[in-house]
Design an enzyme around this catalytic site. Structure first.
Site, PDB file in Angstrom:
ATOM      1  N   GLY A 192       9.977  13.239  29.653  1.00  0.00           N
ATOM      2  CA  GLY A 192      10.016  12.066  28.791  1.00  0.00           C
ATOM      3  C   GLY A 192       8.740  11.248  28.754  1.00  0.00           C
ATOM      4  O   GLY A 192       8.774  10.068  28.406  1.00  0.00           O
ATOM      5  N   ASN A 252       8.884  16.422  14.745  1.00  0.00           N
ATOM      6  CA  ASN A 252       8.764  17.082  16.050  1.00  0.00           C
ATOM      7  C   ASN A 252       7.308  17.038  16.512  1.00  0.00           C
ATOM      8  O   ASN A 252       6.382  17.066  15.707  1.00  0.00           O
ATOM      9  CB  ASN A 252       9.213  18.542  15.934  1.00  0.00           C
ATOM     10  CG  ASN A 252       9.105  19.296  17.238  1.00  0.00           C
ATOM     11  OD1 ASN A 252       9.555  18.815  18.285  1.00  0.00           O
ATOM     12  ND2 ASN A 252       8.495  20.473  17.217  1.00  0.00           N
ATOM     13  N   LYS A 288      26.756  25.386  17.955  1.00  0.00           N
ATOM     14  CA  LYS A 288      25.762  24.315  17.778  1.00  0.00           C
ATOM     15  C   LYS A 288      26.252  23.309  16.741  1.00  0.00           C
ATOM     16  O   LYS A 288      26.105  22.096  16.914  1.00  0.00           O
ATOM     17  CB  LYS A 288      24.428  24.919  17.337  1.00  0.00           C
ATOM     18  CG  LYS A 288      23.348  23.896  17.099  1.00  0.00           C
ATOM     19  CD  LYS A 288      22.042  24.524  16.702  1.00  0.00           C
ATOM     20  CE  LYS A 288      21.397  25.236  17.859  1.00  0.00           C
ATOM     21  NZ  LYS A 288      20.025  25.668  17.556  1.00  0.00           N
ATOM     22  N   ASN A 309       6.443  11.508  26.616  1.00  0.00           N
ATOM     23  CA  ASN A 309       6.208  11.133  25.216  1.00  0.00           C
ATOM     24  C   ASN A 309       7.195  10.075  24.738  1.00  0.00           C
ATOM     25  O   ASN A 309       6.835   9.214  23.931  1.00  0.00           O
ATOM     26  CB  ASN A 309       6.260  12.375  24.322  1.00  0.00           C
ATOM     27  CG  ASN A 309       5.009  13.209  24.477  1.00  0.00           C
ATOM     28  OD1 ASN A 309       3.938  12.819  23.996  1.00  0.00           O
ATOM     29  ND2 ASN A 309       5.117  14.330  25.169  1.00  0.00           N
ATOM     30  N   HIS A 368       4.563  19.091  18.720  1.00  0.00           N
ATOM     31  CA  HIS A 368       4.337  20.442  19.244  1.00  0.00           C
ATOM     32  C   HIS A 368       2.954  20.525  19.894  1.00  0.00           C
ATOM     33  O   HIS A 368       1.972  20.082  19.302  1.00  0.00           O
ATOM     34  CB  HIS A 368       4.456  21.471  18.116  1.00  0.00           C
ATOM     35  CG  HIS A 368       4.299  22.864  18.624  1.00  0.00           C
ATOM     36  ND1 HIS A 368       5.284  23.493  19.350  1.00  0.00           N
ATOM     37  CD2 HIS A 368       3.263  23.727  18.570  1.00  0.00           C
ATOM     38  CE1 HIS A 368       4.862  24.692  19.710  1.00  0.00           C
ATOM     39  NE2 HIS A 368       3.637  24.859  19.248  1.00  0.00           N
TER      40      HIS A 368
HETATM   41  C1  GRF Z   1       5.482  18.098  25.233  1.00  0.00           C
HETATM   42  O1  GRF Z   1       4.357  18.868  25.541  1.00  0.00           O
HETATM   43  C2  GRF Z   1       5.975  18.451  23.865  1.00  0.00           C
HETATM   44  O2  GRF Z   1       4.967  18.735  22.961  1.00  0.00           O
HETATM   45  C3  GRF Z   1       6.756  19.697  24.182  1.00  0.00           C
HETATM   46  O3  GRF Z   1       7.445  19.386  25.375  1.00  0.00           O
HETATM   47  C4  GRF Z   1       6.650  18.475  26.135  1.00  0.00           C
HETATM   48  C5  GRF Z   1       7.499  17.299  26.509  1.00  0.00           C
HETATM   49  O4  GRF Z   1       6.910  16.511  27.502  1.00  0.00           O
HETATM   50  N1  GRF Z   1       7.575  20.107  23.082  1.00  0.00           N
HETATM   51  P1  GRF Z   1       7.554  15.112  27.900  1.00  0.00           P
HETATM   52  O5  GRF Z   1       9.027  15.364  28.241  1.00  0.00           O
HETATM   53  O6  GRF Z   1       7.424  14.191  26.734  1.00  0.00           O
HETATM   54  O7  GRF Z   1       6.805  14.634  29.087  1.00  0.00           O
END
Ligand code: GRF
Length: 188
Positions: A12, A104, A64, A14, A106
């Site tokens: 988490g 999203n 899902k 991000n 990436h």
């Molecule tokens: C990030 O690198 C994102 O791009 C990828 O998963 C990771 C998540 O990291 N899809 P965090 O949980 O936000 O630390």
């Protein structure tokens, strides 16, 4: 103020970066965190910020679509859904509920290196430049329309751990900036 729901599965960092940005630049509020992993560290981050968390255990449902249908009944209204390290492919039920409203993050320069291991795949391939992409989510894997990208040059002999740390640092800037810009220019 615009309302944002964040989906995450893991650490988490991000989610935290976006929450920190929105605390300083309140163009939107995170109204919920959705997490599919009951032990994930991101849940504690949301609790610390007083953000309601919805935990969805996909394996408790026959499909899902059923899991997403049940999830939808537990979600507040929102203008934007941000997948920030959510390690599942979003299905048609959620896509239909938030048309052109799911983005999203990436950790590669799409369309190169989609999928779960984008950082390692770019390093193994030997590209000199990789990076970070924010894109709209469609029914494919990391295939929706690109909104923003930032490059990260790979140093000679760089380790995966080192590259991962540099990619994450760029993510922590690009994701909040992109969400802010989408809202500020009225795209959502
Ligand atoms: C990030 O690198 C994102 O791009 C990828 O998963 C990771 C998540 O990291 N899809 P965090 O949980 O936000 O630390």
């Amino acid at each position: 103020m615009k309302k944002v729901i964040v989906f995450a599965s893991g650490t988490g960092s991000n989610f935290q970066a976006l929450a920190d940005h929105l605390a300083a630049h309140p163009v939107a509020a995170i109204v919920a965190l959705v997490c599919d992993q009951p032990q994930a560290a991101v849940i504690g981050r949301a609790q610390a910020l007083g953000i309601p968390t919805v935990i969805v255990r996909y394996r408790d449902y026959p499909s899902k679509a059923a899991a997403e249908q049940a999830l939808l009944t537990r979600l507040p209204a929102a203008d934007l859904v941000v997948l920030a390290g959510f390690m599942r492919i979003v299905g048609e039920t959620l896509l239909a509920a938030f048309p052109d409203r799911i983005i999203n993050l990436h950790p590669a320069l799409l369309p190169s290196f989609p999928g779960r291991t984008g950082i390692a795949d770019a390093l193994a391939y030997g590209v000199r430049v990789t990076g970070v992409t924010v894109h709209y989510v469609d029914a494919g894997v990391d295939s929706g329309r690109i909104i923003a990208q930032a490059p990260v040059a790979i140093a000679e002999g760089e380790s995966l751990t080192h590259l991962e740390a540099r990619i994450h640092a760029v993510e922590h800037v690009l994701l909040p900036q992109t969400v802010d810009q989408l809202i500020s220019k009225g795209a959502i």
